[in-house]
Design an enzyme around this catalytic site. Structure first.
Site, short mmCIF file in Angstrom:
data_model
loop_
_atom_site.label_atom_id
_atom_site.label_comp_id
_atom_site.label_asym_id
_atom_site.label_seq_id
_atom_site.Cartn_x
_atom_site.Cartn_y
_atom_site.Cartn_z
N GLU A 29 17.31 -37.21 8.39
CA GLU A 29 18.29 -36.38 7.69
C GLU A 29 19.32 -35.81 8.66
OE1 GLU A 29 15.86 -33.44 5.82
OE2 GLU A 29 14.60 -34.95 4.83
N GLU A 60 11.24 -36.76 2.93
CA GLU A 60 10.37 -37.22 4.02
C GLU A 60 9.50 -38.38 3.58
OE1 GLU A 60 12.21 -33.68 5.14
OE2 GLU A 60 10.99 -34.01 3.35
N GLN A 82 13.04 -33.12 10.42
CA GLN A 82 13.72 -31.94 10.94
C GLN A 82 12.76 -30.87 11.45
OE1 GLN A 82 16.51 -30.60 7.94
NE2 GLN A 82 18.09 -31.98 8.72
N PHE A 83 11.60 -30.74 10.80
CA PHE A 83 10.58 -29.79 11.23
C PHE A 83 9.22 -30.43 11.03
CE2 PHE A 83 14.20 -27.17 10.16
CZ PHE A 83 14.22 -26.22 11.16
N ASP A 85 6.55 -29.25 10.04
CA ASP A 85 5.91 -28.82 8.79
C ASP A 85 6.11 -29.85 7.68
OD1 ASP A 85 5.96 -25.45 9.40
OD2 ASP A 85 7.41 -26.74 10.38
N PHE A 86 7.24 -30.58 7.74
CA PHE A 86 7.58 -31.51 6.66
C PHE A 86 6.76 -32.80 6.70
CE2 PHE A 86 12.15 -29.64 6.78
CZ PHE A 86 11.65 -28.43 6.33
N ILE A 87 5.90 -32.93 7.72
CA ILE A 87 5.02 -34.09 7.75
C ILE A 87 4.06 -34.05 6.57
CG2 ILE A 87 3.05 -33.23 9.12
CD1 ILE A 87 3.35 -35.86 10.78
N HIS A 129 8.57 -23.44 8.68
CA HIS A 129 9.32 -24.26 9.64
C HIS A 129 8.87 -24.01 11.08
CE1 HIS A 129 11.89 -23.91 6.08
NE2 HIS A 129 12.51 -25.01 6.46
#
Length: 327
Positions: A29, A60, A82-83, A85-87, A129
């Site tokens: 992104e 994601e 981007q972070f 956490d988004f995994i 995040h």
């Protein structure tokens, strides 16, 4: 040899690999003209164009699924989340697909991909995040997990990860991005699974990861004022883990402190502690193993509370002195 920031070293590693191999491309992104959430890919679209620096929708699941498919066709995608956490949104593709395919197809299919993602607290990004979730990924057979702490390590380990035939999760701590170290301009790789002794010592071993390596080095300077010599080991990769270097250090110092930013409960420090407990180094211990990790709370937005939620230099100093009965 020049001094580069960690961020610049990551960018240089990707650029060098993309010049060498047309199968390498990046997707994520806002990684194009904008240059990514933290500016890591800034300027790369001018050299490599939008076909190889591919902006994606805000999904994601789509990014990771595309990367798995591209890797199966023989390409070597680098996806940026981007972070870290988004995994959580990419877990199905990473845990159930990327990690399993090579095994399920008897080695005939491979998934050479790298998932890069900024991790950790310290930037006021708050609870959704700022997490450190590396222990989740280290638990999954088929995934390699890398966590460099310096610019030199970041470049060499990322180049090795891009050329690995397995999926690699590459964690970049946000507070490491501006740190600097000497980095050769020429290409070089650091083998995955080889720890680095960041500081030699004799009284206690500290195994630290990511930003905690820098805090441990600060703590070592303070401890030295009291005549305490600590050895600092940076595993650099959690999977595969260099157990030999850690065992040898503990046998030398007879004490072990493990420190990471991730929540202590269920953190990777427990894996290192149990590895030592099951090794020949156990008989050399003169004090119980000490683990330091984050508090079992979501990372707060408030700056003072954010700092209080993760181990500090003072916490590391106190832990070492406690193991030495020097409080």
């Amino acid at each position: 040899m020049r001094e580069l920031t960690y961020l610049e070293a990551v960018r240089e590693a990707m650029s060098q690999e993309m010049r060498e191999n047309e199968d390498v491309f990046i997707l994520g992104e806002d990684i194009g003209v904008y240059g990514g959430a933290f500016g890591v890919t800034r300027g790369m679209i001018e050299e490599f164009g939008p076909e190889r620096i591919r902006n994606t929708p805000i999904s994601e699941a789509a990014i990771s699924g595309t990367a798995v498919g591209a890797a199966l066709t023989g390409m070597r995608p680098i996806l940026e989340l981007q972070f870290s956490d988004f995994i959580t949104i990419a877990m199905d593709n990473m845990v159930n697909q990327a990690a399993k395919i090579r095994y399920m197809y008897g080695g005939k299919g491979k998934v050479p991909m790298v998932l890069r993602t900024p991790a950790g607290s310290g930037t006021g990004a708050a609870a959704q995040h700022s997490q450190s979730l590396e222990a989740w990924m280290a638990h999954v057979p088929g995934l390699k997990v890398v966590q460099p702490s310096t610019a030199y390590d970041a470049k060499g380990l990322l180049k090795a990860a891009i050329n690995d035939d397995n999926p690699v999760i590459f964690y970049e701590h946000k507070l490491c991005y501006k740190t600097k170290s000497d980095v050769p301009e020429e290409p070089y790789s650091i083998p995955l699974g080889k720890a680095d002794i960041k500081r030699e010592g004799s009284d206690a071993t500290i195994v630290a990861t990511a930003i905690m390596v820098h805090k441990a080095l600060e703590a070592a300077v303070e401890l030295e004022k009291d005549g305490i010599s600590v050895e600092i080991i940076d595993p650099r990769t959690l999977v595969p883990l260099d157990t030999e270097t850690i065992v040898a250090s503990v046998k030398k110092t007879s004490r072990l402190i493990v420190v990471h930013e991730a929540v202590k409960r269920g953190g990777f420090g427990g894996e290192i502690a149990s590895m030592i407990a099951e090794s020949e180094a156990f008989d050399y211990l003169d004090a119980p193993i000490k683990r330091l990790g984050g508090k079992a709370v979501p990372i707060p937005y408030n700056p003072d509370l954010e700092k209080a939620a993760v181990p500090s230099v003072e916490d590391i100093v106190s832990a070492v002195k406690e193991t030495l009965n020097r409080l």
